[in-house]
Design an enzyme around this catalytic site. Sequence first.
Site, PDB file in Angstrom:
ATOM      1  N   LYS A  35       0.814  -1.221   0.000  1.00  0.00           N
ATOM      2  CA  LYS A  35       0.000   0.000   0.000  1.00  0.00           C
ATOM      3  C   LYS A  35       0.845   1.268   0.000  1.00  0.00           C
ATOM      4  O   LYS A  35       0.467   2.256  -0.634  1.00  0.00           O
ATOM      5  CB  LYS A  35      -0.959   0.013   1.185  1.00  0.00           C
ATOM      6  CG  LYS A  35      -0.337   0.285   2.540  1.00  0.00           C
ATOM      7  CD  LYS A  35      -1.395   0.344   3.618  1.00  0.00           C
ATOM      8  CE  LYS A  35      -0.791   0.568   4.988  1.00  0.00           C
ATOM      9  NZ  LYS A  35      -0.174   1.875   5.150  1.00  0.00           N
ATOM     10  N   THR A  36       1.991   1.256   0.689  1.00  0.00           N
ATOM     11  CA  THR A  36       2.829   2.460   0.713  1.00  0.00           C
ATOM     12  C   THR A  36       3.316   2.795  -0.693  1.00  0.00           C
ATOM     13  O   THR A  36       3.331   3.971  -1.093  1.00  0.00           O
ATOM     14  CB  THR A  36       4.037   2.263   1.650  1.00  0.00           C
ATOM     15  OG1 THR A  36       3.556   1.920   2.953  1.00  0.00           O
ATOM     16  CG2 THR A  36       4.863   3.532   1.725  1.00  0.00           C
ATOM     17  N   ASP A 218      -4.013   7.669   4.781  1.00  0.00           N
ATOM     18  CA  ASP A 218      -3.491   6.325   5.001  1.00  0.00           C
ATOM     19  C   ASP A 218      -4.024   5.790   6.332  1.00  0.00           C
ATOM     20  O   ASP A 218      -4.381   6.562   7.230  1.00  0.00           O
ATOM     21  CB  ASP A 218      -1.959   6.378   5.018  1.00  0.00           C
ATOM     22  CG  ASP A 218      -1.333   4.995   5.010  1.00  0.00           C
ATOM     23  OD1 ASP A 218      -2.043   4.023   4.681  1.00  0.00           O
ATOM     24  OD2 ASP A 218      -0.133   4.885   5.322  1.00  0.00           O
ATOM     25  N   GLU A 219      -4.054   4.478   6.484  1.00  0.00           N
ATOM     26  CA  GLU A 219      -4.513   3.815   7.711  1.00  0.00           C
ATOM     27  C   GLU A 219      -5.890   4.350   8.143  1.00  0.00           C
ATOM     28  O   GLU A 219      -6.134   4.645   9.320  1.00  0.00           O
ATOM     29  CB  GLU A 219      -3.495   4.015   8.850  1.00  0.00           C
ATOM     30  CG  GLU A 219      -2.096   3.537   8.531  1.00  0.00           C
ATOM     31  CD  GLU A 219      -1.959   2.009   8.511  1.00  0.00           C
ATOM     32  OE1 GLU A 219      -2.988   1.323   8.657  1.00  0.00           O
ATOM     33  OE2 GLU A 219      -0.837   1.519   8.334  1.00  0.00           O
ATOM     34  N   GLN A 249      -7.366  -4.848  10.066  1.00  0.00           N
ATOM     35  CA  GLN A 249      -6.260  -4.453  10.947  1.00  0.00           C
ATOM     36  C   GLN A 249      -6.637  -3.286  11.850  1.00  0.00           C
ATOM     37  O   GLN A 249      -5.769  -2.567  12.349  1.00  0.00           O
ATOM     38  CB  GLN A 249      -5.015  -4.100  10.125  1.00  0.00           C
ATOM     39  CG  GLN A 249      -4.442  -5.282   9.356  1.00  0.00           C
ATOM     40  CD  GLN A 249      -3.114  -4.954   8.703  1.00  0.00           C
ATOM     41  OE1 GLN A 249      -2.082  -4.806   9.352  1.00  0.00           O
ATOM     42  NE2 GLN A 249      -3.132  -4.829   7.379  1.00  0.00           N
ATOM     43  N   ARG A 605       2.483 -10.630  10.596  1.00  0.00           N
ATOM     44  CA  ARG A 605       3.833 -10.061  10.740  1.00  0.00           C
ATOM     45  C   ARG A 605       4.878 -11.049  10.227  1.00  0.00           C
ATOM     46  O   ARG A 605       6.019 -10.663   9.964  1.00  0.00           O
ATOM     47  CB  ARG A 605       4.160  -9.730  12.204  1.00  0.00           C
ATOM     48  CG  ARG A 605       3.279  -8.719  12.918  1.00  0.00           C
ATOM     49  CD  ARG A 605       3.040  -7.475  12.124  1.00  0.00           C
ATOM     50  NE  ARG A 605       1.810  -7.581  11.365  1.00  0.00           N
ATOM     51  CZ  ARG A 605       1.513  -6.822  10.323  1.00  0.00           C
ATOM     52  NH1 ARG A 605       2.373  -5.922   9.886  1.00  0.00           N
ATOM     53  NH2 ARG A 605       0.356  -6.954   9.681  1.00  0.00           N
TER      54      ARG A 605
END
Length: 671
Positions: A35-36, A218-219, A249, A605
């Site tokens: 996504k970044t 973002d987020e 998330q 993770r």
Amino acid sequence: MDIHREIARLNPRQRDAVLHTDGPLLVLAGAGSGKTRVITMRTAYLIHTGIPAGSVLAVTFTNKAAKEMKERVKSMVRGGNGTPVISTFHSLCLRVLRREIEHLGYRKDFTIYDTSDQVSLLRNILSEIKFYDKSFKAESILENISRSKNDFIQQGTCSSGGPVEEASAYILPRYREALQSMNALDFDDLLLLTLKLFKEHPVVLERYRERFRYIMVDEYQDTNRVQYDFIKLLAGGRRNLCVVGDDDQSIYGWRGADPGNILDFGKDFPGTVTVRLEQNYRSFDHILKAANGVISNNKRRMEKSLWTEKGPGPKVNIFQAVDTEDEAEWVADRISTIKDMKNMPCENMAVIYRANTFSRPFEEALRRKRVPYSVVGGTSYFERQEIKDLAAYLKIIANPSDDMSLLRAANAPKRGIGTSALGALSDFARSNSMGLLDAFGKAAVIGGLGKKAASSAEGLFKLICRYSDMFKKGREMGKIFGALIEEINYRDYIIGLYKTPDAAYRRTENIDGFVESITHYESTEESPSLHGFLETMALTDLVEEKEEKGGRGVTLISFHSSKGLEFPVVFIAGMEEDIIPHRKSSDSDEGIEEERRLFYVGITRAMNELFITYTEHRSKYGKQAPSVPSRFLKEVPEEAVNKLDRFEELGPEEEKAYVKKLYDNFMAKLG
């Protein structure tokens, strides 16, 4: 950089997100889906199409994320037509308030209070109103006030409920009044007051709408009510708003995050285009099967399923230990074996648990194995006494109304201005409608003050005024700060507080580091100022600082802190009922779903190998009690699971090494 060539390298869904420029866009970005890269590429593409860079705004939650985005966009857009604004929510709102806050009755030289400043202020208020109930801690009241300010902005009051809520509702107006009298804001105010500014002053709002014509967040799953309202207002009628996030998330409900903001985005912005990023570039397939199997049990979510081209990889290993110590010993043994047999750096491994209170047995076991490790979540640099003391001087120099900082500076080091003297000075300030610093300057005429206290108060007033004039020039701030520290003899004072030379030396090192930080700030800013430095310090994400993946061995970290990180090998420990899901979350569907998302974050993770452990018995309140495996373990698909005994999945050489370690440990215990 050839932007079209870079876009061609994206997968089809990533390209869809980058090339959609106008109108509302929801990018559902699964864990490890790049996504970044999409956000930065989209920012560069907007500028490439001719949109002025200054009209593009990208908002995220941490300074680290904002810095990375800035660097990536800068590498993609050379020359161009300016620089896009890439910022955290708090930094953006601070920028607005520094220009516009006079509309709300504050001065532009306001101070930002951090958590410890807020707690000190609340303690003073509790003392002033003679609030004798010792069961109400200032920290609990602050937590309730913060939650109320973010959740109940329309009413502007605390929620009704239990005794703590009622106490908070009673104290909140006094807390707000005290902050404003000192021309101070807390972190919640940065957002709340900006929203208030936009709602009450439409001309100001329209100016920023004209400025920021293309907005990305973002987020987005981590936004709370205030951030949601702020972004919705700023987007306005153009609706050129792109939000990126993953409802699976969303794990910060306890601090106000509302997953409904991302789930209902399409309702809030009709005509939304939704792009799902489901290809995972981080993990092997068995890990993703485990993650998908668990999270699919949540009912309130947007459908998506992670997949990868990396191949199946090892199955998810699940191990049942006898008790807490056995669990830690097994994890430490496995880490040591992987390190030795696979020649894997310790930095590539992490142990994830519910909270830092679970770290002790793992620390002890790793020490016995002589395996280096670092615990994420220690005391922040900015919370240490010497930093708080010296920052108080800088804050009162920058903002003469900051009484809390003056009270801290008054006796760091000790000057003979005791509690009764401070009380007399405060009473004089209130009765004469002046700031506390001005009262210090008139100490000689205040009755009830001894000569030493009056002389010290006046001396501190003169020192603050003198250094205020020096800092206003905005040159050689590090040198000025160093001179201030020497003049007040602070190093000798802090050395005298510690019994051992090592402890005192570490404190003086911190002081030197603080001076260096202001020197570094000045060397990197075009227009440095004391206010600018204090803003940089205040907006340093302390959680982010603690969550930074260190380079000192195995990382011991909580689920919440692990979000955004990745490790080749991950151990998830303590997967038991009452731990995850936590017992406080088990009585509601919403609570269980957030706990399941927390487990999902831990699973995702892992890049190559994932180990999950639980115990038959766990020590609770000093006694061994039976444990029940977490209900979430049953949701991991069987085809993705490998249930381990102590030697399973070890090759011959690894098994020999393991047995030798057990033998060596046994002999060492015999002495």
